[in-house]
Each structure stands twice: as structure tokens, then as C-alpha cells.
Write a protein that holds these residues in place. Structure first.
Motif, PDB file in Angstrom:
ATOM      1  N   ILE A  20      17.826  17.452  20.081  1.00  0.00           N
ATOM      2  CA  ILE A  20      18.775  18.006  21.046  1.00  0.00           C
ATOM      3  C   ILE A  20      18.429  19.483  21.210  1.00  0.00           C
ATOM      4  CG2 ILE A  20      21.203  18.411  21.577  1.00  0.00           C
ATOM      5  CD1 ILE A  20      21.864  16.155  19.577  1.00  0.00           C
ATOM      6  N   VAL A  21      18.113  19.877  22.445  1.00  0.00           N
ATOM      7  CA  VAL A  21      17.774  21.271  22.726  1.00  0.00           C
ATOM      8  C   VAL A  21      18.996  21.922  23.382  1.00  0.00           C
ATOM      9  CG1 VAL A  21      16.189  22.844  23.872  1.00  0.00           C
ATOM     10  CG2 VAL A  21      15.362  20.608  23.065  1.00  0.00           C
ATOM     11  N   PHE A  22      19.684  22.769  22.617  1.00  0.00           N
ATOM     12  CA  PHE A  22      20.866  23.454  23.122  1.00  0.00           C
ATOM     13  C   PHE A  22      20.443  24.627  24.007  1.00  0.00           C
ATOM     14  CE2 PHE A  22      22.438  21.117  19.512  1.00  0.00           C
ATOM     15  CZ  PHE A  22      23.735  20.764  19.858  1.00  0.00           C
ATOM     16  N   PRO A  23      21.319  25.040  24.914  1.00  0.00           N
ATOM     17  CA  PRO A  23      20.963  26.166  25.784  1.00  0.00           C
ATOM     18  C   PRO A  23      20.867  27.462  24.993  1.00  0.00           C
ATOM     19  CG  PRO A  23      23.257  25.550  26.104  1.00  0.00           C
ATOM     20  CD  PRO A  23      22.656  24.490  25.228  1.00  0.00           C
ATOM     21  N   LEU A  24      20.062  28.400  25.513  1.00  0.00           N
ATOM     22  CA  LEU A  24      19.951  29.708  24.886  1.00  0.00           C
ATOM     23  C   LEU A  24      21.324  30.358  24.835  1.00  0.00           C
ATOM     24  CD1 LEU A  24      16.671  31.096  26.501  1.00  0.00           C
ATOM     25  CD2 LEU A  24      16.998  30.202  24.193  1.00  0.00           C
ATOM     26  N   SER A  83      19.223   0.592  24.569  1.00  0.00           N
ATOM     27  CA  SER A  83      20.473   0.550  23.807  1.00  0.00           C
ATOM     28  C   SER A  83      21.219   1.862  23.970  1.00  0.00           C
ATOM     29  CB  SER A  83      20.197   0.300  22.321  1.00  0.00           C
ATOM     30  OG  SER A  83      19.646  -0.974  22.123  1.00  0.00           O
ATOM     31  N   ASP A  84      22.561   1.771  23.875  1.00  0.00           N
ATOM     32  CA  ASP A  84      23.403   2.958  23.967  1.00  0.00           C
ATOM     33  C   ASP A  84      23.395   3.710  22.646  1.00  0.00           C
ATOM     34  OD1 ASP A  84      24.207   2.477  26.604  1.00  0.00           O
ATOM     35  OD2 ASP A  84      25.749   1.056  25.940  1.00  0.00           O
ATOM     36  N   VAL A  85      23.327   5.045  22.742  1.00  0.00           N
ATOM     37  CA  VAL A  85      23.316   5.909  21.560  1.00  0.00           C
ATOM     38  C   VAL A  85      24.382   6.982  21.748  1.00  0.00           C
ATOM     39  CG1 VAL A  85      21.963   7.502  20.148  1.00  0.00           C
ATOM     40  CG2 VAL A  85      20.844   5.534  21.231  1.00  0.00           C
ATOM     41  N   THR A  86      25.191   7.190  20.702  1.00  0.00           N
ATOM     42  CA  THR A  86      26.171   8.282  20.706  1.00  0.00           C
ATOM     43  C   THR A  86      25.913   9.177  19.496  1.00  0.00           C
ATOM     44  OG1 THR A  86      27.834   6.923  21.801  1.00  0.00           O
ATOM     45  CG2 THR A  86      28.612   8.889  20.660  1.00  0.00           C
ATOM     46  N   VAL A  87      25.594  10.428  19.761  1.00  0.00           N
ATOM     47  CA  VAL A  87      25.393  11.419  18.708  1.00  0.00           C
ATOM     48  C   VAL A  87      26.627  12.309  18.681  1.00  0.00           C
ATOM     49  CG1 VAL A  87      23.951  13.296  17.846  1.00  0.00           C
ATOM     50  CG2 VAL A  87      22.904  11.379  19.072  1.00  0.00           C
ATOM     51  N   ARG A  88      27.253  12.404  17.501  1.00  0.00           N
ATOM     52  CA  ARG A  88      28.407  13.275  17.344  1.00  0.00           C
ATOM     53  C   ARG A  88      28.045  14.402  16.376  1.00  0.00           C
ATOM     54  NH1 ARG A  88      31.197   8.319  18.104  1.00  0.00           N
ATOM     55  NH2 ARG A  88      32.659   8.486  19.873  1.00  0.00           N
ATOM     56  N   VAL A  89      28.130  15.620  16.878  1.00  0.00           N
ATOM     57  CA  VAL A  89      27.938  16.805  16.046  1.00  0.00           C
ATOM     58  C   VAL A  89      29.334  17.364  15.788  1.00  0.00           C
ATOM     59  CG1 VAL A  89      26.832  19.046  15.838  1.00  0.00           C
ATOM     60  CG2 VAL A  89      25.705  17.227  17.137  1.00  0.00           C
ATOM     61  N   LEU A  90      29.808  17.224  14.553  1.00  0.00           N
ATOM     62  CA  LEU A  90      31.184  17.600  14.242  1.00  0.00           C
ATOM     63  C   LEU A  90      31.325  19.114  14.199  1.00  0.00           C
ATOM     64  CD1 LEU A  90      31.927  14.912  11.484  1.00  0.00           C
ATOM     65  CD2 LEU A  90      32.175  14.738  13.972  1.00  0.00           C
ATOM     66  N   GLU A  91      32.581  19.582  14.284  1.00  0.00           N
ATOM     67  CA  GLU A  91      32.828  21.024  14.314  1.00  0.00           C
ATOM     68  C   GLU A  91      32.395  21.684  13.018  1.00  0.00           C
ATOM     69  OE1 GLU A  91      36.601  23.984  15.197  1.00  0.00           O
ATOM     70  OE2 GLU A  91      36.416  22.072  16.291  1.00  0.00           O
ATOM     71  N   GLY A  92      32.401  20.918  11.905  1.00  0.00           N
ATOM     72  CA  GLY A  92      31.964  21.465  10.622  1.00  0.00           C
ATOM     73  C   GLY A  92      30.494  21.825  10.578  1.00  0.00           C
ATOM     74  N   ALA A  93      29.724  21.359  11.585  1.00  0.00           N
ATOM     75  CA  ALA A  93      28.318  21.768  11.663  1.00  0.00           C
ATOM     76  C   ALA A  93      28.192  23.241  12.012  1.00  0.00           C
ATOM     77  CB  ALA A  93      27.584  20.921  12.706  1.00  0.00           C
ATOM     78  N   THR A 148      16.908  26.739  18.842  1.00  0.00           N
ATOM     79  CA  THR A 148      18.093  26.041  19.344  1.00  0.00           C
ATOM     80  C   THR A 148      17.842  24.535  19.435  1.00  0.00           C
ATOM     81  OG1 THR A 148      17.395  26.386  21.641  1.00  0.00           O
ATOM     82  CG2 THR A 148      18.865  28.042  20.674  1.00  0.00           C
ATOM     83  N   THR A 149      16.819  24.050  18.751  1.00  0.00           N
ATOM     84  CA  THR A 149      16.525  22.615  18.753  1.00  0.00           C
ATOM     85  C   THR A 149      17.003  21.990  17.452  1.00  0.00           C
ATOM     86  OG1 THR A 149      14.606  22.917  20.190  1.00  0.00           O
ATOM     87  CG2 THR A 149      14.723  20.871  18.935  1.00  0.00           C
ATOM     88  N   LEU A 150      17.788  20.928  17.594  1.00  0.00           N
ATOM     89  CA  LEU A 150      18.330  20.176  16.466  1.00  0.00           C
ATOM     90  C   LEU A 150      17.617  18.830  16.447  1.00  0.00           C
ATOM     91  CD1 LEU A 150      20.671  20.810  14.458  1.00  0.00           C
ATOM     92  CD2 LEU A 150      22.137  19.423  15.891  1.00  0.00           C
ATOM     93  N   THR A 151      16.904  18.520  15.340  1.00  0.00           N
ATOM     94  CA  THR A 151      16.180  17.262  15.233  1.00  0.00           C
ATOM     95  C   THR A 151      16.839  16.412  14.158  1.00  0.00           C
ATOM     96  OG1 THR A 151      14.126  18.326  15.924  1.00  0.00           O
ATOM     97  CG2 THR A 151      13.937  16.206  14.833  1.00  0.00           C
ATOM     98  N   THR A 174      23.649  10.868   9.588  1.00  0.00           N
ATOM     99  CA  THR A 174      22.204  10.966   9.542  1.00  0.00           C
ATOM    100  C   THR A 174      21.726  11.239   8.124  1.00  0.00           C
ATOM    101  OG1 THR A 174      20.260  12.056  10.471  1.00  0.00           O
ATOM    102  CG2 THR A 174      22.168  13.434  10.022  1.00  0.00           C
ATOM    103  N   THR A 175      20.423  11.081   7.919  1.00  0.00           N
ATOM    104  CA  THR A 175      19.836  11.307   6.587  1.00  0.00           C
ATOM    105  C   THR A 175      19.049  12.606   6.495  1.00  0.00           C
ATOM    106  OG1 THR A 175      17.899  10.021   7.254  1.00  0.00           O
ATOM    107  CG2 THR A 175      19.675   8.843   6.127  1.00  0.00           C
ATOM    108  N   LEU A 176      18.691  13.179   7.648  1.00  0.00           N
ATOM    109  CA  LEU A 176      17.895  14.414   7.622  1.00  0.00           C
ATOM    110  C   LEU A 176      18.122  15.179   8.915  1.00  0.00           C
ATOM    111  CD1 LEU A 176      15.719  16.186   6.244  1.00  0.00           C
ATOM    112  CD2 LEU A 176      13.988  14.836   7.451  1.00  0.00           C
ATOM    113  N   ILE A 177      18.327  16.508   8.770  1.00  0.00           N
ATOM    114  CA  ILE A 177      18.521  17.389   9.922  1.00  0.00           C
ATOM    115  C   ILE A 177      17.506  18.520   9.833  1.00  0.00           C
ATOM    116  CG2 ILE A 177      20.128  18.925  11.111  1.00  0.00           C
ATOM    117  CD1 ILE A 177      22.407  17.296   9.804  1.00  0.00           C
ATOM    118  N   GLU A 178      16.763  18.747  10.910  1.00  0.00           N
ATOM    119  CA  GLU A 178      15.802  19.851  10.961  1.00  0.00           C
ATOM    120  C   GLU A 178      16.194  20.772  12.118  1.00  0.00           C
ATOM    121  OE1 GLU A 178      11.573  18.267  10.118  1.00  0.00           O
ATOM    122  OE2 GLU A 178      12.730  16.567  10.878  1.00  0.00           O
TER     123      GLU A 178
END
Length: 936
Positions: free
Chosen positions: A464-468, A510-520, A496-499, A488-492
Motif C-alpha cells: 500500500i503506497v500512502f500519499p506523501l 477474489s475479494d480482499v479487505t485490508v484493515r489498518v487499525l488506528e493502533g498502527a 510511505t509504502t507499507l508491505t 498479518t505475519t510480517l510488516i515491512e
């Protein structure tokens, strides 16, 4: 032979008239040198090539080694040269070495001198095959993608002389055609061939040799060989009995066209090699060119064309005027780029030619060879369809990939480009839990995978590439990001890129939903506006842009300090400044301002000035408007120092007396401060310690030491010093020079001047009444001269040293009394565990007590009751209850055998006298024994 040459010329004219392509339609390989050219060896490779299109800096040369060669995982570019230059980089992909040029190579460069040299050092780690054979190398470039080939022999190590002037002429240079091979060479000085000798001819790989050779169709210098043995690519010709080929003579071998040698089916430059049973070294011939016609109008396509997809392939072309193909006899070769994936086993019938299934299909690396299932005429259209079930998979990377095709009749490989398009996810939809600028927010991102989007757990990743302007922490707990509700098992994180590594499998489409919680703790951009992010996966690498989401303004707070700028140095305030705030909000005229210092609890600002505290502190502040939009926490460091620095002068003390005009000044100050001595700066270390020198111009000086801290506050210390260069007087009263000392401690006495200190052998002596000193020495070396050094030092540091030499002879005086447990040694009482006794008319005394007083050492062995004594380099052995003893191995007799009382061994007093060398005096009236050691 003339008629044959005429036929060849006519044939060449015919071929030219039908647009026969030269073998070097692209790269031309002039020569390949392998050193050593032996099996299973790390070798140096020299490729001599001529380009027919310029190759610029940054473009690439590809060298494909045949199967059997061993390549390292990487090659240092220092081990490779292209026209004398190092390449920018060397990449290895499977068995292909890819060289990126650091300098251009121009069209026809080196054509007149054998070609441009491309060398790979033998230390690069390329190893020749373990089996001897002819091998074919392939070379192409970025601008000339057709593969040029060149064959060379790798064999076992050969020694000995070689034949020379090896020349080969073919009657027909067409690929895949029968030809007469006319070979001549010179025999060496020692190479005479007699009946039974043989000649070996090694043909290049791809040459087809007859299975039943006919000796009548081969000539060796006008006679037929007695036998022909063909093994692999080697033809061995035996010289008949009675025949001779002389030294230095020219040997000519002719393989007639009807002998059945068929040229390699691929075009290229080739050479053969010759050795004899006498000239065992391999000689290499001139290169000869195998050429042919070419198909025309080649078009190749893939369906689907998406990356990493199993696809069907359509290949269409037209045969040349010489390109007729016979059913089940002739072949079509299709070479794909190495990035395509191929099945290990060919599926019969999964490929059709002009609608007819092929049943005879082979796969070697990325080349498909099929025998045509129908007869095809010259100038005929051909359509080949490779069905999806055959199992070819498109490359992973998007781009244009070359496919090469030739036939048994049209030997020149022709290329066509297949465009591989990206497989993508659908445009992601993003939702935020908090749209305030600069604030942490949860992100929910939904999308659907595409045709290549099968994602495997633990292997594939979503990026996921977030805006500057988005703030992403350096680490995020894996529990704070889920994919389809699974953590997830690994975050890199990179910029501003989240892998995110997949914790579950996701199928294609297939449908994919990625949730990045506020605690991130991912924070929105601080600037309000409309933003988008983009998403891609390891299987579908084209970034897809999301819907637009809005980031809204939050209050903006500004700090006002009075005074406005620091009034000290280094950014410090020397007076405590006052702090007020101004705040702006587009939606609230009176937002609430919160502030706190360091890690304290936030307080609401009531509008009154705040006085900054002493020290270096961080002020945190933020505002919240009435709609709940909260400004991100702002911070400012405020440095306040109103306290002068602590300054301590350690040396010299005020009113000190010094011995030299150069005065060493030492002290300590607050770390970070500067120090001057009478205006001259000195060095201050990181702990605040400083030292410097001051030169006295008169006998009395006032020294001013000034410290200035980082804020500019100052402290000053004044020190008065007086010069004294005269050393103090020193008189030694005791002992006198060369005095004989027999008793310790030795008292050293003398006088000096008032205020001076005295040391004796480096130890401080007691000075009484300011001038008289005394010191007791307890350690002197026995029976030798001892130097006693006395030093007097006055307050200024001037010193006087004197040395007295004495001799110390140790003496022990011991009084023992019969029945009395108290012994007196050198005037000091000691209590004995066993008192002296009279036994058999002999006075006996405790052995260990007496001996240790003289300096002896003892060991006792309980099992044998043996006593061993070491004394003055003497060894003494005795036994309890035994009247004999050994002194340095010599036996002596004892008046009374040693015996034990209260755990202590008693021996006759005479033994003490004889063995230890002591005077023994007996007083019968008082029953006392006086022992003096040593004897006088």
C-alpha cells in the motif's frame, strides 16, 4: 571438382535470388577461445564478435552457455572485459551471462582485426562440462536479438604436437543439407602415419554423421581408410597397412557427399578439430559458415497476455521459396525467452500445425521442437497453435519478449515480439475512521485480485503506497493489520509504502479487505485536501489508484515568546521568557489550547503568560476545535539558563608557592562551558575538566580564571601564586651510612624545613614540630646492602633527595623454659601448644615453632609420619619415632627420636644446633634454653 564448384556457384546464385539471409543477420561470432579447453576445468573465455547495429552504454550483451557448463551465482565485473572496458554490471540468469556496457560498441567495430574481444577471467568461476563433446555457445544483444551460435570442442587434456594449417571447405553450406567435406592439413615433423595409425576428425555439435560409414566414400591422400569408427561427434579413420603419410606432408581427407554427413540444422559459424595418433594435440580449423533461408512474416501472440498466466500461443509465418517441409520428417523449432516457464513433459496433441495435432514434440529448456504432422509447401502459410493445456506460462515481468522460429528448410532463426501485459487488481476503495489532518486513523482498503492474483500465505505480499505527507512509524505490530480479518505475519515499511505478507491464501478474482487499525499509528497528512493511495501485490505489480478521500483542516497554534529571540548564546535564554499562544481555526473562533512540558500532564491554557522553567525543556502544545478536530501535537525546545557556571580551581590553591614560572592550572567547570586564564582560552573536555599553563612574569602573580557557560553566564576565580625555586634542606640523623642493622624496624630520623613533606623509600614519613621527621622501616633485604632514599619536598614542589646505605643481617633470639608454654622471641612472648621437656636426659623443644622462627618451611605426611623441612636451600627429612634423619640426602643420628605432644613434634635441642646452625646455651639453674640464630 570443377563441375562441383560450378554447381555450388549456381546454387548460391539461386539462393541469393530468393532473399537468402546471411548467418550473421545479427551478431557475428568470429571465434571462441576456451583456455584450458579441457573438461571439468575453470576456464578463461574469449569471444570475438562483430556487431551489425551499434550497442550503446547501458545496453546489454547476452552469452548463453550450453548445458553442462557450471556458472557461479555471481561474477564480479572486474573479471570481465568488453573491448578493454569493464562492464557496468554482470548478471547471471540460469545459464545466461548478461553484460551491461559501460562504453558503446559500434557497428563493425573490430571487423578487420578478428572482432571485438569479450573476455571472462578463469577466476570468475565458469567451469567446463565433465564430458568431452562439441558445445555451441549463443550470443545476442539488446539491439540484435537473434541468437548467433558458435561450436567448439571441450575434451580431455591433450599433449603432444599438433597438425598445422587445418583448412575445411564444404560443397554445400546450407543448414541441414548433405555436403562434401574437404579437409587438408600438414603433418608435423614426428607425425608420420603408418598402417594402423589413425586420424580423428571432431565435427561441431549439430552435425549429423552416418550410422553405417562406408570406407569407399572417404579418401585419405587418395586411398580409402582401412576402417572408420564413429563415436559421438568423432570420426576415426585408420591408415591401411602398407600406406604411409610422411612427416611435413599435406594430408587431404575428402568425405564425399554420399558419405552422409549432414550440416548442422542451425545457422552459425563452426569449426572442426583434428588430431592423429602421432599428433595428439587438437588442432582447430578455419571457421565455416552454415547459412540458410528464412521464414517471413512471423507473428506471435499470447492469449491471455497477462503476466504469469498460463496461456495459449499463436505463431504464424510463411515458408520461403526453399522452405517446403515434409510430413513427419522436417521440424519446426520455437525458442521462447528464458522468462517463460515450460512444462517438463510435452503433451501430445496440445500443439497443432495448420489445424493438425502434433504427436512428435520435444521440449529442451525453452525450445519446442515439433515434427510437422502435414506436408507444407514452399511459400506456404503456417499457423501453429500451442494450447493452454500444453503448460507454457507467461513471464512474471511486463514487457516485450522475443520468440524465435526456424524450420528444417528455413534454418535462419527469425524473431517476433510477444507483448506481456500487466495483470492488475481492481481499483481499491479506501475508508478512514478519522479524516482530521495530522491525526492517526484506521484505514479500510478493499479490492479484488485479477487473473494472476493467486496470493500464497507467507510468500506473497500486498503493498500500500500512502500519499506523501502521511506519517508511518518505523515499526507496526502485526496485530494492527488484518487481511480478510486475519492478522498479518510480517510488516515491512519503506518511506510511505507499507508491505504486508499474506497470512492466508487468496485466489484469483477474489475479494480482499485490508484493515489498518488506528493502533498502527499511521497519521493523515497535515495539509487538508483530497488524497488517493495506490495498491499492488507481488503477483499483480501495477499500482492501482484508490478512490479520493478528503483530509480536513484542524486548528493551527503558534507560540509567542517574550523576548522573541534568546538573549544568551547557543540558543539559550539568560532570563526566563514568557510564553503565550495564538490559535487559528477555519471552523471555531475560540479553540481550546493544551500545553505541557516534557512528559507532564496536559493543561488548558487560560490566556495568561507562562514563564518557561529553568533548563532545557520541550514544550508540547495543540488545539482542539468545537467539532473535535484535534491538531497534532506540536513541540518546541526552550533552553533557559540563568545560573552562572560552577567553577572550581583544583590547582594551584590560592596563595600557593610554586617552583617554576610555568604554573599548571587545573580545575573543573560545568560541562559545555569555556574557560580562559587571564583572557587566554584553554581546552575543556567533555566532563568539564580543564587545564592550562600560566607564565609568571614576576615572583608574585594574580591569576584570573573565568568560565562562561553555553548561555553566556560567567563565573570568575582569582588565585594568587608566589615563586619559590630553592629546594628544602635535608639532614638524615639515623641511620648512618653503611650501618649494620640486625633488628627491625629500622628507625629513620632527620630534619627539614617547615612546611615540607618527607618520604622514605616512597612512603610518607611523619614530620614533627614542622621540621623533625621519623619513619620505621619493616622490610629490608637480608645479608645485602639496602639503599634508603629520603626525599624532602617543600610547598612549591622543590625537592632534595639523599640516600643512606645499610646492611641488614637478620638475628633471632629465642628463650625457652622446661615445662613453660611461653616462649620469648626477640623480646616478644608466644604461647606454645607443647612446652619444652627433658626426655632421656635430653632437652627437647617444639620443632615447627623453632624452625619457622628461623624461616624454615614444613610439610607433614600423616600416613608415614614423615616430616620434610626446607631451610636455606637445605632439604631435611625425618620421621616421628625414628632416631635417624636425612640432611641433603645424608643420614645423621638423633639422640632422642622425635615424638608428638598435643599435635606438635618435639626434637632434641642438639638437633636444632646441628641442623639449623644456631647457638644453643643451656642454663641448668633456671632450666632455660637460649637459642641464637645465626651463630655468632
Amino acid at each position: 571438382m570443377k563441375r562441383l564448384a560450378t554447381v555450388v556457384i549456381i546454387l548460391l546464385l539461386v539462393v541469393t535470388s530468393i532473399n537468402l539471409q546471411p548467418v550473421y543477420a545479427d551478431v557475428e561470432i568470429r571465434n571462441v577461445l576456451v583456455t584450458p579447453s579441457t573438461t571439468d576445468s575453470f576456464a578463461q573465455f574469449a569471444f570475438y564478435i562483430v556487431l551489425h547495429k551499434d550497442l550503446n552504454r547501458g545496453e546489454q550483451i547476452y552469452i548463453k552457455f550450453p548445458q553442462g557448463f557450471s556458472l557461479p551465482s555471481s561474477i564480479n565485473n572486474d573479471l570481465v572485459e568488453i573491448a578493454g572496458y569493464k562492464p557496468t554490471s554482470v548478471t547471471i540468469s540460469s545459464n545466461i551471462v548478461i553484460l551491461t556496457l559501460s562504453e558503446p560498441v559500434l557497428q563493425n567495430q573490430g571487423a578487420g582485426t578478428g572482432g571485438v574481444a569479450v573476455t571472462i577471467s578463469n577466476t570468475a568461476g565458469v567451469k567446463t562440462p565433465v564430458l568431452p563433446d562439441m558445445y555451441s555457445i549463443e550470443i545476442w544483444t539488446t539491439t540484435e536479438p537473434n541468437h548467433a551460435t558458435y561450436s567448439f570442442y571441450i575434451g580431455t587434456e591433450t599433449t603432444g604436437s599438433k597438425v598445422s594449417n587445418l583448412i575445411i571447405i564444404l560443397s554445400n553450406n546450407f543448414a541441414g543439407k548433405n555436403a562434401m567435406y574437404d579437409i587438408t592439413f600438414n603433418i608435423s615433423k614426428d607425425g608420420v602415419l603408418l598402417g594402423g595409425d589413425y586420424i580423428d576428425v571432431f565435427f561441431p555439435k549439430g552435425t549429423i554423421l552416418p550410422s553405417n560409414p562406408d570406407v569407399s566414400k572417404v579418401l585419405i591422400s587418395s586411398f580409402n581408410p582401412s576402417a572408420i569408427v564413429i563415436q559421438g561427434n568423432r570420426v576415426r579413420l585408420y591408415v591401411p597397412d602398407g600406406k604411409i603419410i610422411l612427416s611435413f606432408s599435406v594430408c587431404r581427407i575428402i568425405f564425399r557427399e554420399d558419405f552422409g554427413i549432414i550440416n548442422p540444422e542451425f545457422t552459425g559459424n563452426f569449426a572442426l578439430q583434428v588430431a592423429t595418433s602421432k599428433d595428439t594435440g587438437l588442432a582447430t580449423s578455419n571457421t565455416y559458415t552454415i547459412y540458410g533461408s528464412a521464414i517471413v512474416g512471423l507473428i506471435a501472440s499470447a492469449d491471455p497476455s497477462s503476466q504469469k498466466m498460463n496461456a495459449s500461443y499463436s505463431i504464424e509465418f510463411k515458408t520461403s521459396p526453399l522452405g517446403a517441409l515434409t510430413k513427419d520428417k522436417d521440424k519446426i523449432n520455437i525458442k521462447f525467452a528464458d522468462s517463460f516457464l515450460f512444462p517438463q513433459i510435452a503433451i501430445p496433441g496440445a500443439i497443432t500445425v495448420n489445424g493438425t495435432p502434433c504427436t512428435n514434440v520435444t521440449v529442451s529448456e525453452n525450445k519446442i521442437t515439433l515434427y510437422v504432422p502435414v506436408t507444407i509447401d514452399s511459400n506456404a502459410n503456417v499457423k501453429i497453435v500451442i494450447a493452454k493445456q500444453f503448460g507454457v506460462v507467461n513471464p512474471q515481468s511486463v514487457g516485450n519478449y522475443e520468440v524465435f522460429v526456424n524450420t528444417s528448410s528455413d534454418a535462419v532463426f527469425v524473431s517476433s515480439s510477444i507483448s506481456i501485459t500487466p495483470s492488475t487488481i481492481t481499483s481499491p476503495v479506501v475508508q478512514l475512521s478519522n479524516t482530521s489532518s495530522g491525526q492517526a486513523s484506521a484505514y479500510t482498503i478493499s479490492f479484488r485480485t485479477g487473473a494472476s492474483g493467486n496470493l500464497l500465505p507467507g510468500i506473497d505480499r500486498i503493498s500500500i503506497v500512502f500519499p506523501l505527507g502521511t506519517t508511518i512509524p518505523t515499526t507496526i505490530p502485526t496485530s494492527q493489520i488484518t487481511i480478510n480479518n486475519i492478522p498479518t505475519t510480517l510488516i515491512e515499511i519503506s518511506g510511505t509504502t507499507l508491505t504486508i505478507t499474506l497470512p492466508i491464501e487468496v485466489k484469483v478474482f477474489s475479494d480482499v479487505t485490508v484493515r489498518v487499525l488506528e493502533g498502527a499509528n499511521i497519521k493523515n497528512p497535515v495539509q487538508a485536501g483530497n488524497y488517493t493511495l495506490s495498491v499492488f501485490t507481488t503477483k499483480e505489480q501495477t499500482p492501482m489508484v484508490s478512490n479520493s478521500y478528503k483530509i480536513e483542516n484542524v486548528p493551527e497554534t503558534r507560540v509567542i515568546l517574550s523576548p522573541g529571540t534568546p538573549n544568551g548564546t547557543n540558543g539559550f535564554y539568560k532570563t526566563r521568557p514568557s510564553i503565550t499562544f495564538s490559535v487559528f481555526s477555519a471552523t471555531d473562533p475560540n479553540p481550546t489550547v493544551y500545553y505541557y512540558f516534557d512528559s507532564n500532564t496536559p493543561s488548558i491554557w487560560n490566556g495568561s503568560p507562562i514563564i518557561a522553567p529553568e533548563g532545557i525543556h520541550t514544550l508540547f502544545y495543540y488545539a482542539v476545535d468545537r467539532e473535535g478536530h484535534r491538531e497534532s501535537v506540536q513541540s518546541m525546545q526552550i533552553k533557559v539558563d540563568t545560573i552562572p557556571p560552577t567553577l572550581v580551581v583544583v590547582e594551584p590553591k590560592d596563595n600557593s608557592v610554586v617552583p617554576n614560572r610555568t604554573v599548571k592550572i587545573k580545575g573543573i567547570v560545568d560541562a559545555g562551558s569555556t574557560v580562559t586564564i587571564n583572557g587566554v582560552p584553554v581546552i575543556v573536555d567533555g566532563s568539564g575538566n580543564f587545564d592550562g599553563n600560566f607564565e609568571m612574569k614576576s615572583n608574585t602573580e594574580n591569576i584570573f580564571i573565568v568560565a562562561t557557560d553555553l548561555a553566556g553566564n560567567t563565573s570568575e576565580v582569582e588565585v594568587k601564586v608566589t615563586l619559590d625555586t630553592e629546594p628544602p634542606p635535608l639532614t638524615i640523623l639515623k641511620p648512618v651510612m653503611f650501618e649494620n642493622v640486625i633488628k627491625l624496624p629500622l628507625v629513620v630520623e632527620g630534619t627539614t624545613e617547615k612546611g615540607a613533606t618527607v618520604t622514605v623509600n616512597g612512603e610518607k614519613a611523619t614530620v614533627k614540630d614542622d621540621v623533625y621527621f621519623v619513619y620505621e622501616l619493616f622490610n629490608l633485604k637480608e645479608n645485602t646492602l639496602n639503599n634508603i632514599e629520603v626525599v624532602a619536598t617543600d610547598e612549591a614542589g622543590n625537592s632534595t633527595k639523599k640516600v643512606v646505605t645499610v646492611r641488614y643481617s637478620k638475628s633471632v633470639s629465642m628463650i625457652l623454659q622446661i615445662g613453660n608454654p611461653v616462649a620469648v622471641v626477640n623480646g616478644q612472648n608466644y604461647t606454645l601448644e607443647a612446652a619444652p621437656q627433658i626426655t632421656s636426659g635430653r632437652t627437647v623443644v617444639p620443632l615447627r615453632f623453632v624452625g619457622e622462627s628461623f624461616g624454615a618451611t614444613f610439610t607433614y605426611e600423616a600416613s608415614t609420619k614423615k616430616i620434610e623441612i626446607s631451610f636455606n636451600n637445605n632439604s631435611i627429612t625425618m620421621w616421628v619415632g625414628k632416631k635417624s634423619a636425612l640432611v641433603n640426602g645424608k643420614e645423621i643420628q638423633i639422640d632422642v627420636a622425635p615424638y608428638i605432644v598435643n599435635g606438635r613434634t618435639l626434637v632434641p635441642i642438639r638437633f636444632i644446633s646441628d641442623v639449623f646452625g644456631a647457638d644453643v646455651i643451656w642454663n641448668s639453674q633456671t632450666k632455660t634454653v637460649l637459642i641464637i640464630y645465626p651463630k655468632r
